[in-house]
Design a protein around this motif. Structure first.
Motif, PDB file in Angstrom:
ATOM      1  N   ARG A  33      -3.925   2.195   5.718  1.00 24.81           N
ATOM      2  CA  ARG A  33      -2.568   2.966   5.451  1.00 24.81           C
ATOM      3  C   ARG A  33      -1.626   3.080   6.680  1.00 24.81           C
ATOM      4  N   LEU A  80       1.205   5.843   8.291  1.00 16.57           N
ATOM      5  CA  LEU A  80       1.399   7.308   8.031  1.00 16.57           C
ATOM      6  C   LEU A  80       2.760   7.700   8.785  1.00 16.57           C
ATOM      7  N   LYS A  84       2.582   9.732  -1.536  1.00 13.37           N
ATOM      8  CA  LYS A  84       1.919   8.358  -1.734  1.00 13.37           C
ATOM      9  C   LYS A  84       2.888   7.228  -2.168  1.00 13.37           C
TER      10      LYS A  84
END
Length: 158
Positions: free
Chosen positions: A99, A101, A156
């Motif tokens: 991921r 962020l 997302k």
């Protein structure tokens, strides 16, 4: 002075740039519990060890609140492609959350990073308990100081 110390900030941030993008790596830390937006600023001060135990709980938000820091840091991009969730900052990576962020709010970023670390730790075999809450008071203090909100909303990528 902050916790009896006078920090010297990196001239790269204070004199050579107008804005700074904070780019931490997701990891656990034995003094702060988690490293993301706010703990990463220890890289812009001289002798960061002066602001660790037992001073970190108050020093971390106070350092981030310095106008030269707060006014410069406009975005945090936390690299959570790989991370550390069972060791300390000198440990090797032990997980791959895959991921990236992004946040403009450092407190929300850190609160989410903590939630993510705890979620990842719970999914290990054998599972590892959550980060020790006794080292996380700096997040609440940062919120109380108006450095950000503990609330976050995930968006997302498509």
């Amino acid at each position: 002075a902050i916790e009896g110390e006078t920090p010297r900030l990196s001239r790269i941030m204070t004199d050579m740039t107008d804005l700074t993008i904070n780019v931490p790596v997701l990891k656990t830390h034995n003094v702060s519990g988690v490293t993301a937006a706010m703990k990463n600023i220890y890289g812009i001060i001289d002798i960061p060890g002066r602001y660790h135990k037992p001073k970190l709980q108050k020093a971390l938000p106070a350092l981030y609140a310095l106008p030269a820091v707060r006014n410069s840091l406009v975005l945090t991009i936390t690299d959570a492609l790989i991370g550390i969730v069972t060791g300390d900052t000198d440990s090797g990576t032990d997980i791959s959350p895959r991921r990236i962020l992004l946040a403009q709010d450092p407190v929300a970023m850190d609160n989410y990073a903590l939630a993510l670390v705890n979620q990842l730790r719970a999914g290990l075999t054998p599972s590892k308990g959550p980060v020790d809450t006794s080292v996380l008071g700096w997040i609440d203090l940062a919120h109380q100081m108006g450095l950000g909100t503990k609330n976050y909303a995930l968006v997302k990528a498509r």
